[in-house]
Design an enzyme around this catalytic site. Structure first.
Site, PDB file in Angstrom:
ATOM      1  N   TYR A  28      70.049  50.867  16.600  1.00 47.83           N
ATOM      2  CA  TYR A  28      70.565  50.955  15.163  1.00 47.83           C
ATOM      3  C   TYR A  28      70.340  49.701  14.728  1.00 47.83           C
ATOM      4  O   TYR A  28      71.705  49.729  13.695  1.00 47.83           O
ATOM      5  CB  TYR A  28      71.607  52.149  14.317  1.00 47.83           C
ATOM      6  CG  TYR A  28      70.927  52.132  12.592  1.00 47.83           C
ATOM      7  CD1 TYR A  28      69.907  52.943  12.517  1.00 47.83           C
ATOM      8  CD2 TYR A  28      71.949  52.244  11.978  1.00 47.83           C
ATOM      9  CE1 TYR A  28      69.382  53.102  11.271  1.00 47.83           C
ATOM     10  CE2 TYR A  28      71.787  52.782  10.460  1.00 47.83           C
ATOM     11  CZ  TYR A  28      70.443  52.756  10.522  1.00 47.83           C
ATOM     12  OH  TYR A  28      70.149  53.352   8.945  1.00 47.83           O
TER      13      TYR A  28
ATOM     14  N   ARG B 246      65.828  46.672   8.875  1.00 50.46           N
ATOM     15  CA  ARG B 246      66.327  48.160   9.052  1.00 50.46           C
ATOM     16  C   ARG B 246      66.333  49.298   7.539  1.00 50.46           C
ATOM     17  O   ARG B 246      66.856  48.308   6.456  1.00 50.46           O
ATOM     18  CB  ARG B 246      67.151  48.404   9.406  1.00 50.46           C
ATOM     19  CG  ARG B 246      67.885  49.231   9.885  1.00 50.46           C
ATOM     20  CD  ARG B 246      69.507  49.563  10.741  1.00 50.46           C
ATOM     21  NE  ARG B 246      70.691  48.929   9.808  1.00 50.46           N
ATOM     22  CZ  ARG B 246      71.914  49.363   9.666  1.00 50.46           C
ATOM     23  NH1 ARG B 246      72.230  48.971  10.917  1.00 50.46           N
ATOM     24  NH2 ARG B 246      72.484  48.760   8.774  1.00 50.46           N
ATOM     25  N   ASP B 247      66.199  50.103   7.509  1.00 51.92           N
ATOM     26  CA  ASP B 247      65.544  50.985   6.622  1.00 51.92           C
ATOM     27  C   ASP B 247      64.541  50.657   5.877  1.00 51.92           C
ATOM     28  O   ASP B 247      65.546  50.609   3.958  1.00 51.92           O
ATOM     29  CB  ASP B 247      67.610  51.065   5.700  1.00 51.92           C
ATOM     30  CG  ASP B 247      67.831  52.804   5.433  1.00 51.92           C
ATOM     31  OD1 ASP B 247      66.817  53.540   5.283  1.00 51.92           O
ATOM     32  OD2 ASP B 247      69.135  52.507   4.509  1.00 51.92           O
TER      33      ASP B 247
ATOM     34  N   SER C 224      71.867  51.648   3.866  1.00 53.74           N
ATOM     35  CA  SER C 224      71.373  51.031   5.096  1.00 53.74           C
ATOM     36  C   SER C 224      70.926  50.094   5.929  1.00 53.74           C
ATOM     37  O   SER C 224      70.445  49.849   7.194  1.00 53.74           O
ATOM     38  CB  SER C 224      71.519  52.418   6.072  1.00 53.74           C
ATOM     39  OG  SER C 224      72.329  53.280   5.942  1.00 53.74           O
TER      40      SER C 224
ATOM     41  N   ASP D 160      64.609  57.020  11.364  1.00 60.33           N
ATOM     42  CA  ASP D 160      63.886  57.025  10.146  1.00 60.33           C
ATOM     43  C   ASP D 160      63.018  55.813  10.775  1.00 60.33           C
ATOM     44  O   ASP D 160      61.693  55.562   9.357  1.00 60.33           O
ATOM     45  CB  ASP D 160      64.800  56.284   8.758  1.00 60.33           C
ATOM     46  CG  ASP D 160      65.595  57.310   8.492  1.00 60.33           C
ATOM     47  OD1 ASP D 160      65.769  58.559   9.062  1.00 60.33           O
ATOM     48  OD2 ASP D 160      66.473  57.280   7.373  1.00 60.33           O
TER      49      ASP D 160
ATOM     50  N   ASP E   5      76.769  58.537   3.370  1.00 65.97           N
ATOM     51  CA  ASP E   5      75.486  58.328   4.021  1.00 65.97           C
ATOM     52  C   ASP E   5      75.189  57.273   3.018  1.00 65.97           C
ATOM     53  O   ASP E   5      74.069  56.733   3.512  1.00 65.97           O
ATOM     54  CB  ASP E   5      74.916  59.174   3.151  1.00 65.97           C
ATOM     55  CG  ASP E   5      74.738  60.697   4.211  1.00 65.97           C
ATOM     56  OD1 ASP E   5      74.993  60.692   5.409  1.00 65.97           O
ATOM     57  OD2 ASP E   5      74.670  61.760   3.221  1.00 65.97           O
TER      58      ASP E   5
END
Ligand code: BGC
Length: 480
Positions: A198, A203-204, A210, A251, A435
């Site tokens: 990850y 990212r995200d 995140s 994701d 989260d």
């Protein structure tokens, strides 16, 4: 041996000697060969240099010497030595000193592990010591004994270990791969460790909670390859006697299916997500002890017909870009709250015409569609860390720290009969790890974490969130 009395006398004299095979405790050496001349209750005996010697075919440990000093025994005579004093060698387990048993170390199983079929089957799941520490910290803040009992049980289940920064992942990998290996050496069982890869550049991209350390640019892609993926590869190659599952970049690909047009950050990240996947599949997908799962979001993301069809194309292309590396399958519902089964829902206005309103129906449909898209290996792992109870999300798109959370089905291989393409239920996102932050002033504040059904105040993604954990264990389904 022949004369028990003589033996007992020698044994008494030799009681102080440190043992490395059963015969040594009785004053006899261990054999260097293994020709058996005589067998009695103590074990198998040979003769060497005109003297009796013991054949150590089973590892024999001296009783745990450190207990008398108030410390437990380490789980294996192969444990790493941290300190030596006059009483013996000391190791560290679960954050405390332990005495390394004297005796014959279990022969190290140097055979490389090869996964065939479902990697979750026939193995023991590695327990992440970091999570155990987090839960111990949570217990220290509790007073209700029935809640504490539930929390204690949480320590016996396995969670995935998130490799979420370049800095942290080196020690995460080393500690846990080594931990799994020493568990294997003491129990003789194969120990499966699950990591989440990850750290993609950008990212995200569709959310903020995140966002990672690497940005969507060529320089950071180069870093992702050389400082992250290559380093993981090195550790995996070093520890190849135990099975490992890698869950790849939650994701990311689902964002490429639905959010390229709506979200500029996803359009900017597309190239890096694709190149990152091709690179890592080529590297990890050829390691025989490693099985990989790409992430497919959840039922209320890609469940609609048009999304599933588009997904088939995207995922087929990504998998073939990583050839000759192989992908075992896909993860769904990571960090999400969608129930496994929700018979109250069917396609209609209430589901915005989604024909897959729960994870079970989603996987049934995805299995069919991915096969039709030409993907060879279509197996699934569903994250059940947050979906034990149907929470009142108002809208099923809510993903941040939902009020009323309950931990779901326990990690288990092949959990649903008749669904042989479901490899496992597993806790991918640890319950109790946030989260996303609800602090509106934080750089990674995402509006979803401020919505009505999100618990507040919530710490940054990944940080311990006591209330989330307490609710999750209270509402566990099945109960803890
Ligand atoms: C966070 C990661 C964290 C993971 C597990 C993600 O939402 O972004 O930093 O490691 O959750 O809690």
């Amino acid at each position: 041996m022949k004369s028990t009395i003589a033996l007992t006398a020698v044994a008494a004299l030799a009681a102080k000697a440190s043992a490395s095979c059963f015969a040594e405790r009785m004053g006899y050496p261990c054999c260097s060969g293994n020709e058996v001349v005589y067998t009695d209750d103590d074990g198998k005996w040979g003769v060497e240099n005109g003297n009796w010697c013991g054949i150590a075919d089973e590892p024999v440990y001296e009783s745990c010497w450190s207990e008398s000093q108030g410390y437990p025994c380490c789980s294996s005579p192969n444990a790493e030595v941290w300190y030596t004093d006059e009483s013996g060698k000391w190791g560290v387990e679960n954050g405390d000193w332990c005495g390394i048993p004297k005796g014959t170390p279990t022969p190290i199983d140097d055979e490389p592990y090869e996964i065939s079929g479902n990697p979750f089957k026939g193995v023991e799941f590695y327990i992440n010591p970091y999570y155990v520490d987090e839960v111990d910290g949570a217990i220290a803040q509790m007073t209700d004994s029935s809640l504490i009992a539930k929390a204690e049980k949480m320590k016996t289940f396995s969670n995935a270990i998130w490799l979420d920064t370049i800095k942290n992942m080196q020690s995460w990998l080393e500690t846990n791969l080594q931990g799994a290996q020493s568990q294997h050496q003491s129990s003789g069982k194969d120990i499966l460790t699950v990591f989440v890869v990850y750290d993609l550049p950008g990212r995200d991209c569709h959310a903020l909670a995140s966002n990672g350390e690497l940005l969507a640019n060529d320089g950071d892609l180069a870093r992702y390859k050389s400082e992250y993926i290559d380093v993981i590869e090195g550790h995996l190659k070093k520890y190849n006697t135990q099975p490992v599952v890698l869950i790849v970049e939650p994701d990311s690909l689902a964002n490429l299916v639905t959010n390229l047009e709506s979200t500029p950050a996803c359009a900017d990240s597309e190239k890096y997500y694709l190149e990152g996947h091709a690179y890592l599949i080529k590297k990890f997908g050829v390691l025989p002890h490693v099985a990989m799962y790409l992430d497919i979001g959840h039922a209320f993301w890609l469940g609609w017909d048009d999304n599933r069809e588009k997904a088939g194309k995207v995922y087929a292309k990504v998998i073939s870009s990583g050839s000759p590396g192989k992908v075992r399958g896909f993860t769904d519902n990571v960090s999400n709250y969608t129930p496994w089964e929700d018979p109250t829902l069917s396609r209609g206005p209430e589901t915005e015409w989604n024909p897959c309103p729960d994870e079970k129906r989603y996987l049934e449909a995805m299995h069919k569609d991915f096969k039709a898209a030409g993907i060879q290996s279509v197996y699934f792992v569903c994250d059940t860390s947050r979906n034990g109870k149907k929470v009142d999300r108002k809208h099923p798109g809510e993903w941040c720290n939902q009020t009323g959370v309950g931990v779901g089905a326990r990690p288990k291989a092949s959990p649903v009969s008749g669904m042989d393409y479901l490899d496992a239920f597993y806790w991918i996102k640890p319950l109790g790890e946030s989260d996303g932050t609800s602090d509106e002033n934080a750089v990674r504040y995402d509006g979803y974490c401020g919505h009505e059904t999100a618990m507040k105040p919530a710490p940054e993604a990944g940080q311990w969130f006591q209330k989330h954990f307490e609710q999750g264990i209270k509402n566990a389904n099945p109960p803890l």
